[in-house]
Enzyme design. Structure first.
Site, PDB file in Angstrom:
ATOM      1  N   GLU A  41       0.872  -1.184   0.000  1.00 48.22           N
ATOM      2  CA  GLU A  41       0.000   0.000   0.000  1.00 48.22           C
ATOM      3  C   GLU A  41       0.903   1.227   0.000  1.00 48.22           C
ATOM      4  O   GLU A  41       1.694   1.415   0.921  1.00 48.22           O
ATOM      5  CB  GLU A  41      -0.868  -0.031   1.267  1.00 48.22           C
ATOM      6  CG  GLU A  41      -1.665   1.232   1.502  1.00 48.22           C
ATOM      7  CD  GLU A  41      -2.301   1.278   2.910  1.00 48.22           C
ATOM      8  OE1 GLU A  41      -2.573   0.214   3.514  1.00 48.22           O
ATOM      9  OE2 GLU A  41      -2.515   2.392   3.405  1.00 48.22           O
ATOM     10  N   ARG A  45       0.138  10.319   0.813  1.00 50.23           N
ATOM     11  CA  ARG A  45       0.441  11.371   1.785  1.00 50.23           C
ATOM     12  C   ARG A  45       1.591  12.243   1.338  1.00 50.23           C
ATOM     13  O   ARG A  45       1.973  13.166   2.039  1.00 50.23           O
ATOM     14  CB  ARG A  45       0.831  10.746   3.130  1.00 50.23           C
ATOM     15  CG  ARG A  45      -0.290   9.990   3.769  1.00 50.23           C
ATOM     16  CD  ARG A  45       0.158   9.355   5.069  1.00 50.23           C
ATOM     17  NE  ARG A  45      -0.721   8.256   5.375  1.00 50.23           N
ATOM     18  CZ  ARG A  45      -0.526   7.371   6.329  1.00 50.23           C
ATOM     19  NH1 ARG A  45       0.542   7.462   7.102  1.00 50.23           N
ATOM     20  NH2 ARG A  45      -1.388   6.400   6.522  1.00 50.23           N
ATOM     21  N   THR A  69      -4.554   5.869   2.208  1.00 49.33           N
ATOM     22  CA  THR A  69      -4.977   7.221   2.586  1.00 49.33           C
ATOM     23  C   THR A  69      -5.875   7.828   1.505  1.00 49.33           C
ATOM     24  O   THR A  69      -5.775   9.012   1.174  1.00 49.33           O
ATOM     25  CB  THR A  69      -3.764   8.144   2.894  1.00 49.33           C
ATOM     26  OG1 THR A  69      -2.725   7.390   3.523  1.00 49.33           O
ATOM     27  CG2 THR A  69      -4.159   9.262   3.850  1.00 49.33           C
ATOM     28  N   LYS A 129     -10.209  -2.359   7.158  1.00 55.02           N
ATOM     29  CA  LYS A 129      -8.934  -2.018   7.788  1.00 55.02           C
ATOM     30  C   LYS A 129      -9.276  -1.470   9.170  1.00 55.02           C
ATOM     31  O   LYS A 129     -10.111  -0.563   9.282  1.00 55.02           O
ATOM     32  CB  LYS A 129      -8.228  -0.946   6.949  1.00 55.02           C
ATOM     33  CG  LYS A 129      -7.138  -0.164   7.688  1.00 55.02           C
ATOM     34  CD  LYS A 129      -6.387   0.757   6.747  1.00 55.02           C
ATOM     35  CE  LYS A 129      -5.565   1.788   7.504  1.00 55.02           C
ATOM     36  NZ  LYS A 129      -4.254   2.038   6.904  1.00 55.02           N
TER      37      LYS A 129
HETATM   38  C1  3PG Z   1      -1.397   3.291   8.150  1.00 55.64           C
HETATM   39  O1  3PG Z   1      -1.714   4.187   7.437  1.00 55.64           O
HETATM   40  O2  3PG Z   1      -1.903   2.173   8.055  1.00 55.64           O
HETATM   41  C2  3PG Z   1      -0.444   3.560   9.222  1.00 55.64           C
HETATM   42  O3  3PG Z   1       0.181   4.784   9.081  1.00 55.64           O
HETATM   43  C3  3PG Z   1       0.589   2.516   9.397  1.00 55.64           C
HETATM   44  O4  3PG Z   1       0.892   2.632  10.717  1.00 55.64           O
HETATM   45  P1  3PG Z   1       2.348   2.405  11.278  1.00 55.64           P
HETATM   46  O5  3PG Z   1       3.202   3.467  10.673  1.00 55.64           O
HETATM   47  O6  3PG Z   1       2.176   2.585  12.758  1.00 55.64           O
HETATM   48  O7  3PG Z   1       2.776   1.029  10.901  1.00 55.64           O
END
Ligand code: 3PG
Length: 206
Positions: A41, A45, A69, A129
């Site tokens: 993924e 961002r 995102t 999710k």
């Molecule tokens: C996401 O968007 O799923 C998270 O930013 C991932 O989280 P992590 O950086 O704590 O692994």
């Protein structure tokens, strides 16, 4: 176009990528592939994200690339145009659902509460999710869903590490977890693909 179900079955860990330089995207994808990862993924961002998705979609046919995102119909359309095979959202609105439908992009919709997950189930989703996973309840929260919502599958992300991933993956309703620990932003920027392949190998072995 694969279904979300197919995508969640591609591996037990989905790297969540924040990338600042799209020229690193193909090297990154190949490093992950070498470590045994087949789906990633890339979060929308950064300014580089769409070009990174485009590059991986064009040059790495063995990686299934998702856009993360996705928080608006415009981002869903842009992700689809760049070649993403699926979308992930941190939380879910009707606009996001409609935008992904219009873009023909399978959506892994974000949710953090029982009511949100129930609403998504009513809307026809059978996988969500769970974000932010550690902060919003941890593995015990997800375990508690199995009895009232046995058909919902959950991909938790947010605060998960190599050490904590097994606690989540032990749950019957968790086919895979997501996380940025496999390909940290700093390692991508430094082009440290050996470290990323090593992390991927450890993750793929979970
Ligand atoms: C996401 O968007 O799923 C998270 O930013 C991932 O989280 P992590 O950086 O704590 O692994």
């Amino acid at each position: 176009m694969p279904s979300i179900q197919d995508i969640l079955d591609l591996g037990r860990v989905m790297p969540v990528i924040v990338i600042d330089d799209s020229s690193k995207a193909v090297g990154l994808a190949n490093a992950l592939l070498e470590g045994g990862i087949r789906t990633i993924e890339i979060t929308l961002r950064t300014n580089a994200a769409l070009d990174a998705i485009r590059a991986v979609a064009n040059e790495c046919p063995d990686i299934t690339i998702g856009a993360g995102t996705v928080t608006s119909p415009a981002l869903a359309a842009a992700a689809a145009a760049a070649g993403a095979s699926f979308a992930v959202s941190p939380g879910t609105t009707e606009n996001v659902i409609k935008g992904c439908e219009d873009a023909a992009l399978p959506l892994l919709p974000g949710a953090a509460t029982v009511s949100e997950i129930l609403s998504l189930q009513e809307a026809g989703f059978n996988a969500v999710k769970f974000f932010p996973a550690s902060a919003a309840g941890g593995p015990n929260f997800i375990k508690s869903l199995i009895s009232p919502m046995p058909s919902i599958r959950v991909c938790p992300t947010g605060g998960i590490t190599l050490a904590s991933a097994p606690d989540w993956l032990a749950l019957a309703n968790v086919p895979c977890v997501g996380g940025s620990w496999i390909a940290p932003q700093a390692a991508i920027s430094a082009g440290d693909f050996d470290t990323i392949t090593g992390n991927a190998r450890a993750a793929a072995a979970l």
